[in-house]
Design a protein around this motif. Structure first.
Motif, PDB file in Angstrom:
ATOM      1  N   UNK A 116       2.990   2.630 -10.291  1.00  0.00           N
ATOM      2  CA  UNK A 116       2.873   2.198  -8.890  1.00  0.00           C
ATOM      3  C   UNK A 116       1.879   3.077  -8.147  1.00  0.00           C
ATOM      4  N   UNK A 117       1.931   4.385  -8.385  1.00  0.00           N
ATOM      5  CA  UNK A 117       1.017   5.292  -7.692  1.00  0.00           C
ATOM      6  C   UNK A 117      -0.432   5.041  -8.080  1.00  0.00           C
ATOM      7  N   UNK A 118      -0.706   4.752  -9.348  1.00  0.00           N
ATOM      8  CA  UNK A 118      -2.094   4.554  -9.757  1.00  0.00           C
ATOM      9  C   UNK A 118      -2.613   3.159  -9.388  1.00  0.00           C
ATOM     10  N   UNK A 119      -1.789   2.141  -9.506  1.00  0.00           N
ATOM     11  CA  UNK A 119      -2.257   0.786  -9.207  1.00  0.00           C
ATOM     12  C   UNK A 119      -2.439   0.534  -7.714  1.00  0.00           C
ATOM     13  N   UNK A 120      -1.521   1.013  -6.890  1.00  0.00           N
ATOM     14  CA  UNK A 120      -1.539   0.683  -5.475  1.00  0.00           C
ATOM     15  C   UNK A 120      -1.990   1.838  -4.586  1.00  0.00           C
ATOM     16  N   UNK A 121      -2.269   3.013  -5.170  1.00  0.00           N
ATOM     17  CA  UNK A 121      -2.750   4.177  -4.440  1.00  0.00           C
ATOM     18  C   UNK A 121      -1.824   4.539  -3.281  1.00  0.00           C
ATOM     19  N   UNK A 122      -0.534   4.696  -3.595  1.00  0.00           N
ATOM     20  CA  UNK A 122       0.486   5.084  -2.624  1.00  0.00           C
ATOM     21  C   UNK A 122       1.271   6.268  -3.181  1.00  0.00           C
ATOM     22  N   UNK A 160      13.138  -2.620 -10.537  1.00  0.00           N
ATOM     23  CA  UNK A 160      12.922  -1.267 -10.043  1.00  0.00           C
ATOM     24  C   UNK A 160      12.768  -1.317  -8.533  1.00  0.00           C
ATOM     25  N   UNK A 161      13.603  -0.543  -7.843  1.00  0.00           N
ATOM     26  CA  UNK A 161      13.495  -0.386  -6.397  1.00  0.00           C
ATOM     27  C   UNK A 161      12.703   0.898  -6.161  1.00  0.00           C
ATOM     28  N   UNK A 162      11.482   0.755  -5.645  1.00  0.00           N
ATOM     29  CA  UNK A 162      10.581   1.887  -5.461  1.00  0.00           C
ATOM     30  C   UNK A 162      10.552   2.258  -3.983  1.00  0.00           C
ATOM     31  N   UNK A 163      10.950   3.497  -3.664  1.00  0.00           N
ATOM     32  CA  UNK A 163      10.911   3.975  -2.283  1.00  0.00           C
ATOM     33  C   UNK A 163       9.570   4.655  -2.047  1.00  0.00           C
ATOM     34  N   UNK A 164       8.844   4.139  -1.048  1.00  0.00           N
ATOM     35  CA  UNK A 164       7.537   4.685  -0.711  1.00  0.00           C
ATOM     36  C   UNK A 164       7.675   5.788   0.329  1.00  0.00           C
ATOM     37  N   UNK A 165       6.684   6.672   0.367  1.00  0.00           N
ATOM     38  CA  UNK A 165       6.676   7.751   1.343  1.00  0.00           C
ATOM     39  C   UNK A 165       6.500   7.165   2.746  1.00  0.00           C
ATOM     40  N   UNK A 166       6.847   7.946   3.737  1.00  0.00           N
ATOM     41  CA  UNK A 166       6.766   7.519   5.137  1.00  0.00           C
ATOM     42  C   UNK A 166       5.320   7.153   5.489  1.00  0.00           C
ATOM     43  N   UNK A 167       5.145   5.975   6.055  1.00  0.00           N
ATOM     44  CA  UNK A 167       3.818   5.511   6.453  1.00  0.00           C
ATOM     45  C   UNK A 167       3.058   4.778   5.368  1.00  0.00           C
ATOM     46  N   UNK A 168       3.570   4.747   4.148  1.00  0.00           N
ATOM     47  CA  UNK A 168       2.918   4.047   3.045  1.00  0.00           C
ATOM     48  C   UNK A 168       3.371   2.590   3.017  1.00  0.00           C
ATOM     49  N   UNK A 169       2.503   1.698   2.568  1.00  0.00           N
ATOM     50  CA  UNK A 169       2.831   0.278   2.499  1.00  0.00           C
ATOM     51  C   UNK A 169       2.000  -0.364   1.400  1.00  0.00           C
ATOM     52  N   UNK A 170       2.563  -1.366   0.754  1.00  0.00           N
ATOM     53  CA  UNK A 170       1.840  -2.121  -0.268  1.00  0.00           C
ATOM     54  C   UNK A 170       1.644  -3.533   0.254  1.00  0.00           C
ATOM     55  N   UNK A 171       0.389  -3.961   0.320  1.00  0.00           N
ATOM     56  CA  UNK A 171       0.054  -5.319   0.711  1.00  0.00           C
ATOM     57  C   UNK A 171      -0.405  -6.054  -0.540  1.00  0.00           C
ATOM     58  N   UNK A 172       0.400  -6.971  -1.042  1.00  0.00           N
ATOM     59  CA  UNK A 172       0.094  -7.633  -2.301  1.00  0.00           C
ATOM     60  C   UNK A 172      -1.070  -8.608  -2.185  1.00  0.00           C
ATOM     61  N   UNK A 173      -1.399  -9.065  -1.003  1.00  0.00           N
ATOM     62  CA  UNK A 173      -2.516  -9.979  -0.825  1.00  0.00           C
ATOM     63  C   UNK A 173      -3.860  -9.255  -0.870  1.00  0.00           C
ATOM     64  N   UNK A 174      -3.861  -7.936  -0.612  1.00  0.00           N
ATOM     65  CA  UNK A 174      -5.100  -7.174  -0.524  1.00  0.00           C
ATOM     66  C   UNK A 174      -5.475  -6.502  -1.841  1.00  0.00           C
ATOM     67  N   UNK A 175      -4.590  -6.483  -2.835  1.00  0.00           N
ATOM     68  CA  UNK A 175      -4.822  -5.785  -4.097  1.00  0.00           C
ATOM     69  C   UNK A 175      -5.771  -6.610  -4.961  1.00  0.00           C
ATOM     70  N   UNK A 176      -6.738  -5.928  -5.583  1.00  0.00           N
ATOM     71  CA  UNK A 176      -7.712  -6.621  -6.441  1.00  0.00           C
ATOM     72  C   UNK A 176      -7.265  -6.605  -7.877  1.00  0.00           C
TER      73      UNK A 176
END
Length: 97
Positions: free
Chosen positions: A45-51, A81-97
């Motif tokens: 998750x960290x490498x693919x979405x840069x979060x 898998x339930x992945x808890x992101x750090x505060x202020x982080x977000x994953x936008x699935x429409x913007x990922x290439x």
């Protein structure tokens, strides 16, 4: 972890009512490979979405037994898998290439 393994660990995001409730508290839900570990999921998750990932919770789901014409059959076992992101982080699935 090599590039091929990253794409085999995460199978896709899970969209459901429970997943949308988890999103309100900063979690994202993924369908993952049954042989993946928490460390592999976090790294992928960290490498693919840069979060930044704070934690990973895993849930194993047993496949249902269903009646078919030829007797009983069984669906595949799955893993979420339930992945808890750090505060202020977000994953936008429409913007990922």
């Amino acid at each position: 972890m090599n590039e091929e393994r990253i794409y085999k660990v995460l199978l896709g995001p899970l969209v459901s009512e429970k997943a949308s409730l988890a999103a309100e508290s900063g979690q994202v839900v993924f369908r993952v490979a049954t042989n993946s570990t928490k460390a592999e999921i976090k790294k992928a998750v960290e490498t693919l979405f840069d979060v930044k990932v704070e934690g990973v919770q895993v849930s194993n789901l047993k496949g249902k037994t269903k009646r078919t014409v030829r007797g009983l059959g069984k669906r595949k076992d799955t893993k979420k898998a339930y992945v808890r992101l750090a505060e202020g982080q977000d994953i936008d699935f429409m913007d990922v290439e």
